[in-house]
Scaffold this active site. Structure first.
Site, mmCIF file in Angstrom:
data_model
loop_
_atom_site.group_PDB
_atom_site.id
_atom_site.type_symbol
_atom_site.label_atom_id
_atom_site.label_comp_id
_atom_site.label_asym_id
_atom_site.label_seq_id
_atom_site.Cartn_x
_atom_site.Cartn_y
_atom_site.Cartn_z
ATOM 1 N N ARG A 1 0.832 -1.195 0.000
ATOM 2 C CA ARG A 1 0.000 0.000 0.000
ATOM 3 C C ARG A 1 0.877 1.259 0.000
ATOM 4 O O ARG A 1 2.104 1.182 -0.155
ATOM 5 C CB ARG A 1 -0.949 -0.012 1.206
ATOM 6 C CG ARG A 1 -0.254 0.070 2.555
ATOM 7 C CD ARG A 1 -1.243 -0.199 3.668
ATOM 8 N NE ARG A 1 -0.629 -0.082 4.989
ATOM 9 C CZ ARG A 1 -1.056 -0.737 6.061
ATOM 10 N NH1 ARG A 1 -2.090 -1.559 5.970
ATOM 11 N NH2 ARG A 1 -0.467 -0.575 7.233
ATOM 12 N N ASP A 2 0.262 2.405 0.202
ATOM 13 C CA ASP A 2 1.002 3.678 0.186
ATOM 14 C C ASP A 2 1.690 3.909 1.531
ATOM 15 O O ASP A 2 1.419 4.868 2.237
ATOM 16 C CB ASP A 2 0.050 4.835 -0.141
ATOM 17 C CG ASP A 2 -1.108 4.949 0.845
ATOM 18 O OD1 ASP A 2 -1.322 3.991 1.635
ATOM 19 O OD2 ASP A 2 -1.781 5.988 0.852
ATOM 20 N N GLU A 3 2.618 3.003 1.881
ATOM 21 C CA GLU A 3 3.330 3.092 3.160
ATOM 22 C C GLU A 3 4.731 2.522 2.973
ATOM 23 O O GLU A 3 5.672 3.251 2.731
ATOM 24 C CB GLU A 3 2.553 2.342 4.248
ATOM 25 C CG GLU A 3 3.075 2.611 5.634
ATOM 26 C CD GLU A 3 2.070 2.184 6.703
ATOM 27 O OE1 GLU A 3 2.414 2.301 7.887
ATOM 28 O OE2 GLU A 3 0.953 1.747 6.353
ATOM 29 N N TRP B 1 8.799 0.854 20.211
ATOM 30 C CA TRP B 1 9.225 1.192 18.854
ATOM 31 C C TRP B 1 10.648 1.760 18.904
ATOM 32 O O TRP B 1 11.570 1.209 18.313
ATOM 33 C CB TRP B 1 8.246 2.191 18.222
ATOM 34 C CG TRP B 1 7.100 1.557 17.514
ATOM 35 C CD1 TRP B 1 6.868 1.557 16.178
ATOM 36 C CD2 TRP B 1 6.011 0.813 18.090
ATOM 37 N NE1 TRP B 1 5.721 0.856 15.871
ATOM 38 C CE2 TRP B 1 5.175 0.392 17.034
ATOM 39 C CE3 TRP B 1 5.668 0.461 19.390
ATOM 40 C CZ2 TRP B 1 4.019 -0.363 17.240
ATOM 41 C CZ3 TRP B 1 4.521 -0.295 19.606
ATOM 42 C CH2 TRP B 1 3.718 -0.701 18.547
ATOM 43 N N GLU C 1 -1.511 -8.414 8.822
ATOM 44 C CA GLU C 1 -1.383 -7.321 9.786
ATOM 45 C C GLU C 1 -2.347 -7.490 10.945
ATOM 46 O O GLU C 1 -2.020 -7.182 12.086
ATOM 47 C CB GLU C 1 -1.648 -5.988 9.085
ATOM 48 C CG GLU C 1 -1.527 -4.770 9.968
ATOM 49 C CD GLU C 1 -1.721 -3.472 9.197
ATOM 50 O OE1 GLU C 1 -1.282 -2.421 9.696
ATOM 51 O OE2 GLU C 1 -2.309 -3.511 8.090
#
Length: 908
Positions: free
Chosen positions: A493-495, A554, A765
């Site tokens: 996708r756009d990521e 993270w 995901e």
């Protein structure tokens, strides 16, 4: 004397005692020489590189006690003492990994050859290994004498722009000895000499923090040169100025593509010359009229002119280039592994959907592109669209791709048959939709080109349960699809960004599947480069989200991955290089926590995508973010103390050990009752507290019981990205393998096998990316190739197969083989290629009997732990029993290298 040295001394003594018949002879060879994790690398910039090697022997109990390395400028000089650049002398050591070159640093462009020989415990010496080499790249910015060049004029309109074509010609009348090219670009490049593509690397120069670190590549092009020569280079937008990180195609890093090229030619007469990019080069447009990673490529074959790559080309219509001033002091040699086309897949099925769409099924959710052979007429436009799944009605589904077009377009330049594949885009897909065809291609005309970073496959895991085998397949394909120069979250996708949380939770599994030492070495330098001055680590690396970061679980990637690499490869250099960034992050957390040592009230992702639902029979779970933040504050601080001790910073080791103690006390006061119940009564809260060792010993058992009761109550996991990797390991740690295997074998949502029942070929995901009724989860975030939940792979390798690293003897110098039959599994076969060589662990339970086969590589030892065993009933060589011990229902035995088989009565 540290623990590792004590262990090594013990190991040598152990082998002196057992090796009466052992000797190093022609049967033992020194093999697999690597320098900085690469075989014969050229164009590196590590001035004191590290050497590693393996011992290959058909003997048992092979152990190195000393080594000698010799280095020279040529193979013939290796045997000449007065010609050697460096000789280590005989070094009394069993170390065969990451031995630092101790000679004078080489200059730019110099090559050195090296060999190794070793001694055994009885003082006998092996033969010299076959020579290996390394070659330096460009070590000083002043040696970049070429000019950056770019096109003279280009449209200022936003959006994907045409690829740029550059060329130059030169003559080479003398006989060439060697020719090396050093090249990089703003944007992606492909290089050609005399019509031949140079090298097989893709997406060069790779993706780094371009304004701080820009890689260049080195190629040996000696065999491509002729008397008259033409250089051709194509530049595409790529990550540099294409769509990336939800920015416009106006360019995140810059608006102008540019090329930097220089070639050093050495002739046999001793002379040399440089061919360089400068104002004398020419540029033009070509058939690639659009190229974008998210949106795909448009190729207009009517604009083709393949002769542009050849000498004596008529350059009418080509334009002079501009020389531009761009940084050269940020240029670096690559330390990672290049992206390449690794394998090809053929389409398995042609589908006409209910909507009438022409769709090909590749049989595998893959990353790369389609190479298609097709027939058409001049001016005919055909499109190739890509999707991961079909919807519940069987139609082509692209909503989860969000704004990414994921479309390649080809315009025929003439009538007839052509073969097409794009150059500067990649797609994540299983299904291909074709539009605009008069004649639909046959299955054999559709080839999926699978691309990823060229990591060496390390591990295999197979068992008697085919669904679990498919899960393992999905984990490995998820890694392949997302390890494309950086560890991305998703490839479709756009990521497609280097999310740090995904990377850190998956790192141990990643290391079982592939050799990731060089891959992570490169990426961790970008982590450090993108760290903010206040210590925050951005959410994604390279950072294209403008400094957004600092999330617990993270940002801790800054310590977790270097620690993982150290464990897997005994790499202290990555600890040393990462240490300043680790300290800055810990001190940031310490500042946010303040005097009470509780990190609270900050924004975090938490246990991302933890199982949650409105259904009363499937309760969700939300873990308090303050608890998670403080737990990770403690965990990373404990790692920092360990790392400080390993690299010799003893004062820091004491400081951070003390800080960790303070955090532990604060955590237990704030989040844990005196009976061991956590204020967030969730599976994730308990597994983190147990795994991180943050609970007092007197409440560990109770906390484990709370975890077990929760899992037993719901019969399913409730964890997200942070909790999932630790869930089965912690259940096993507290003696509840029954629950861990129950979760592994569960086929209903939520579980690891639920996607397998839905036909998944990669990790999803979300636990329910596609629901049982065929509908989908939220289209705003629903990737079908997202490796984070694949972190269960570590437990399969280390617990079920039993291949366990020993923290005190990293890189599997000493390790454990401790298999755990359970659940529906009665047979497991696993292998792992350590830096020392192949480890194998294969067990089978049948007819009340356990048969266990193991393989231990040379120069290592392993402690075998037999479950539910009695020493007297284990079938083994009598000589081995002297090294065995019984502890309750487990038998332990310390073994040296070799292959062994054991069997004994076994009951569940």
């Amino acid at each position: 004397m540290n623990q590792l040295q004590k262990f090594r001394n013990f190991t040598v003594l152990f082998f002196v005692l057992i090796s009466f018949s052992f000797s190093v002879s022609a049967k033992t060879q020194v093999v697999k020489l690597v320098c900085e994790y690469h075989e014969n690398p050229i164009g590196i910039d590590v001035e004191h590189p590290r050497f590693s090697w393996q011992l290959l022997s058909d003997e048992k109990n092979v152990m190195q006690t000393a080594y000698e390395i010799r280095v020279a400028s040529s193979v013939s000089d290796l045997s000449k003492k007065n010609k050697q650049l460096w000789n280590s002398g005989k070094v009394e050591s069993d170390i065969s990994l990451n031995v630092v070159y101790g000679g004078e640093a080489l200059n730019s462009f110099e090559r050195a050859y090296w060999q190794v020989r070793i001694w055994d415990v009885k003082g006998k010496v092996s033969g010299w290994s076959e020579p290996a080499f390394w070659e330096m790249g460009i070590l000083s910015p002043e040696l970049w004498t070429a000019s950056w060049i770019t096109v003279a004029d280009e449209s200022e309109e936003k959006g994907s722009k045409p690829a740029q074509y550059y060329r130059n010609e030169f003559s080479s009348s003398k006989k060439v000895k060697t020719a090396k090219v050093y090249v990089t670009s703003h944007g992606l490049y492909q290089l050609f000499i005399n019509g031949n593509k140079v090298g097989d690397q893709l997406f060069t120069p790779g993706w780094t923090t371009y304004n701080k670190r820009l890689q260049y590549q080195t190629y040996d092009v000696t065999n491509l040169l002729q008397q008259k020569n033409a250089i051709g280079v194509i530049l595409g937008d790529g990550w540099y100025r294409g769509n990336i990180g939800w920015s416009s195609a106006d360019g995140y890093y810059g608006k102008k593509l540019a090329l930097l090229f220089q070639m050093k030619i050495e002739y046999t007469d001793g002379t040399s010359e440089w061919i360089e990019s400068n104002k004398d080069w020419y540029s033009n447009k070509g058939p690639i009229v659009k190229s974008d990673i998210y949106n795909g490529e448009t190729y207009d074959a009517r604009l083709e002119n393949t002769a542009w790559m050849n000498a004596d080309f008529d350059q009418v219509g080509w334009n002079s280039v501009l020389e531009v001033v761009q940084a050269k002091d940020i240029l670096i040699a690559p330390q990672g592994v290049p992206v390449k086309a690794i394998e090809e897949l053929k389409a398995v099925k042609l589908i006409t959907t209910p909507k009438g769409e022409t769709v090909f099924d590749m049989g595998q959710n893959m990353v790369g592109w389609i190479k298609i052979k097709m027939t058409g007429k001049k001016d005919q436009e055909v499109t190739l669209k890509f999707a991961e799944v079909l919807d519940k009605d069987g139609n082509f589904y692209t909503a989860n791709l969000r704004s990414a077009d994921c479309t390649d377009t080809y315009i025929f330049g003439k009538d007839g048959e052509v073969t097409y594949e794009p150059k500067f885009t990649f797609h994540g897909f299983r299904f291909l939709q074709l539009e605009g065809f008069d004649k639909v291609p046959a299955l054999e005309d559709i080839t999926g080109v699978v691309i990823h970073s060229e990591m060496e496959p390390n591990g295999t895991f197979a068992c008697n349960n085919e669904m679990i085998n498919q899960l393992q397949h999905n984990i490995q394909w998820g890694q392949k699809g997302n390890f494309l120069d950086v560890p991305t979250d998703c490839p479709q996708r756009d990521e497609r960004l280097g999310w740090t949380g995904d990377a850190q939770v998956f790192a141990p599994t990643a290391g079982f599947n592939f050799n990731v030492a060089a891959f992570y070495t490169k990426w961790m330098k970008d982590v450090a480069a993108d760290q903010l001055e206040n210590g925050i680590i951005p959410h994604v690396i390279p950072d294209v989200l403008n400094g957004q970061g600092g999330a617990t679980g993270w940002a801790d990637v800054v310590a977790v991955i270097p620690w993982t690499v150290y464990q897997l490869y005994a790499d202290t250099r990555i600890l040393e290089q990462s240490y300043p960034a680790i300290i800055k992050w810990v001190e940031y957390m310490n500042g946010r926590a303040g005097d009470d040592f509780l990190w609270t009230d900050d924004n975090h992702f938490g246990d991302w995508l933890a199982f949650a639902t409105t259904r009363s029979d499937y309760p969700g779970a939300t873990t308090e973010k303050d608890l998670l933040a403080t737990a990770y504050f403690y965990y990373t601080t404990t790692l920092t103390a360990k790392i400080a001790g390993i690299i010799g910073k003893t004062d820091d080791a004491k400081k951070y050990k003390s800080l960790a103690g303070n955090i532990k006390g604060a955590f237990n006061k704030e989040f844990v009752t005196t009976n061991g119940r956590l204020v967030s009564h969730t599976q994730t809260a308990y597994v983190l507290a147990l795994a991180f060792g943050i609970l007092p010993k007197n409440v560990v058992e109770n906390a484990g019981n709370y975890l077990a009761k929760d899992v037993d109550k719901f019969k399913h996991l409730t964890t997200g990205f942070l909790g999932t990797p630790l869930l089965c390991p912690m259940l096993s740690e507290i003696g509840r393998d029954d629950l861990a295997f129950m979760l592994l074998n569960r086929k209903d949502y939520p579980s690891w096998l639920y996607p397998v029942t839905q036909g998944a070929t990669t990790i999803w995901e979300r636990w329910d990316g596609q629901k049982p009724d065929g509908t989908f989860q939220d289209v705003g975030m629903n990737s079908f190739n997202h490796y984070a939940y694949g972190a269960i792979g570590q437990w399969l390798y280390s617990h079920v197969a039993g291949i366990q690293v020993d923290e005190k003897a990293p890189a599997y110098k000493h390790f454990y083989l401790a298999p755990h039959p359970g659940g529906e599994l009665n047979e497991v076969n696993a292998t792992y290629k350590s830096m020392y060589g192949k480890i194998a662990s294969s067990w089978k339970v049948e007819g009340g009997k356990m048969v266990y086969n193991v393989e231990i590589p040379a120069n290592t030892t392993a402690t075998i732990v037999f479950p539910k065993a009695n020493l007297e009933t284990i079938s083994m060589d009598e000589g081995l029993k002297a090294n065995a011990s019984q502890n309750e229902d487990k038998v332990r035995i310390l073994l040296g290298s070799g292959k062994y088989e054991f069997s004994y009565p076994y009951s569940e």
